[in-house]
Design a protein around this motif. Structure first.
Motif, short mmCIF file in Angstrom:
data_model
loop_
_atom_site.label_atom_id
_atom_site.label_comp_id
_atom_site.label_asym_id
_atom_site.label_seq_id
_atom_site.Cartn_x
_atom_site.Cartn_y
_atom_site.Cartn_z
N ILE A 173 0.84 -1.20 0.00
CA ILE A 173 0.00 0.00 0.00
C ILE A 173 0.88 1.25 0.00
O ILE A 173 0.68 2.17 -0.80
CB ILE A 173 -0.97 0.00 1.21
CG1 ILE A 173 -2.03 -1.08 1.01
CG2 ILE A 173 -1.60 1.37 1.40
CD1 ILE A 173 -2.90 -1.31 2.24
N PHE A 174 1.89 1.28 0.90
CA PHE A 174 2.77 2.45 0.95
C PHE A 174 3.62 2.54 -0.32
O PHE A 174 3.94 3.64 -0.78
CB PHE A 174 3.65 2.43 2.20
CG PHE A 174 2.89 2.85 3.43
CD1 PHE A 174 2.39 4.13 3.55
CD2 PHE A 174 2.67 1.95 4.46
CE1 PHE A 174 1.70 4.52 4.68
CE2 PHE A 174 1.98 2.33 5.60
CZ PHE A 174 1.48 3.62 5.70
N GLY A 175 3.99 1.38 -0.89
CA GLY A 175 4.71 1.40 -2.16
C GLY A 175 3.88 2.00 -3.27
O GLY A 175 4.36 2.76 -4.12
N ALA A 176 2.58 1.67 -3.29
CA ALA A 176 1.67 2.22 -4.30
C ALA A 176 1.50 3.73 -4.11
O ALA A 176 1.47 4.49 -5.08
CB ALA A 176 0.33 1.52 -4.24
N ILE A 177 1.39 4.16 -2.86
CA ILE A 177 1.27 5.60 -2.58
C ILE A 177 2.53 6.32 -3.04
O ILE A 177 2.46 7.38 -3.69
CB ILE A 177 1.01 5.84 -1.07
CG1 ILE A 177 -0.38 5.34 -0.69
CG2 ILE A 177 1.15 7.32 -0.73
CD1 ILE A 177 -0.63 5.32 0.79
N TYR A 178 3.69 5.75 -2.74
CA TYR A 178 4.96 6.36 -3.14
C TYR A 178 5.06 6.46 -4.66
O TYR A 178 5.43 7.51 -5.20
CB TYR A 178 6.12 5.52 -2.59
CG TYR A 178 7.47 5.95 -3.10
CD1 TYR A 178 8.06 7.12 -2.64
CD2 TYR A 178 8.15 5.20 -4.05
CE1 TYR A 178 9.29 7.53 -3.11
CE2 TYR A 178 9.38 5.60 -4.53
CZ TYR A 178 9.95 6.75 -4.06
OH TYR A 178 11.17 7.16 -4.54
N SER A 213 2.58 6.52 -6.78
CA SER A 213 1.59 7.50 -7.28
C SER A 213 2.10 8.92 -7.14
O SER A 213 1.91 9.75 -8.04
CB SER A 213 0.28 7.34 -6.49
OG SER A 213 -0.30 6.09 -6.75
N ILE A 214 2.73 9.20 -6.03
CA ILE A 214 3.26 10.56 -5.81
C ILE A 214 4.46 10.82 -6.73
O ILE A 214 4.58 11.88 -7.33
CB ILE A 214 3.66 10.74 -4.34
CG1 ILE A 214 2.41 10.73 -3.46
CG2 ILE A 214 4.44 12.05 -4.13
CD1 ILE A 214 2.72 10.67 -1.98
#
Length: 180
Positions: free
Chosen positions: A169-174, A176-177
């Motif tokens: 999840i945090f990898g996907a957020i990173y 995306s940003i």
């Protein structure tokens, strides 16, 4: 004068000086200032009445400047972090509150599927689709090797976590940003 007399005077002088120092230590700052002024004041003639020499009031100490310490910065950082967490939690609660409910009975109708055309004998004539050629299939219709291939490609810890892979999840957020 003999040496004995000199020694006696010096001991008297040192005793007097010690006594005076002890008295000064006991007095407050204003008393010290007034006693020092009295000792250093010029002699007043007896013909005129004694004048009282006013001393200056003690100076007020300037306000201490607050130094920013490590603990002050740490406390401020913790407070700011809590405020940010509260703001994010409020935003997430608002998004969840305003999302429409998911109808699980009608979820497959939301997917775009291909239309299949049959002839009068039941043979497939053509598949018509707009963007993607999709056909809904149950999990039992998909071979196990294909299921494992999708799992290996998408999420190798799929069978061990309980629906949320925090690292992904945090990898996907990173990502995306970083890439948007």
């Amino acid at each position: 004068m003999s040496n004995f007399d000199n020694n006696d005077n010096s001991t008297k002088h040192s005793r007097v000086a010690r006594r005076r120092q002890e008295e000064l230590n006991k007095k407050t700052a204003s008393e010290r200032a007034s006693s020092l002024a009295a000792e250093t004041a010029p002699a007043v003639s007896t013909a005129t009445p004694e004048k009282e020499y006013k001393t200056e009031p003690p100076k007020k100490s300037p306000k201490k400047k607050r130094r920013i310490t490590f603990w002050t910065i740490l406390k401020l950082t913790i407070v700011m972090g809590l405020l940010v967490c509260l703001g994010v939690a409020g935003y997430v609660a608002n998004v969840i509150k305003n999302t429409p409910p998911i109808e699980t009975d009608n979820i497959y109708s939301l997917l775009s599927q291909s239309s299949v055309m049959y002839d009068s004998k039941g043979n497939v004539i053509d598949n018509i689709y707009r963007d993607q050629n999709r056909t809904v299939a149950s999990i039992s219709e998909i071979p196990l090797s294909v299921q494992n291939a999708f799992i290996a490609l998408e999420d190798k810890t799929f069978k061990t976590h309980h629906g949320f892979n925090v690292v992904r999840i945090f990898g996907a957020i990173y990502n995306s940003i970083r890439y948007n």
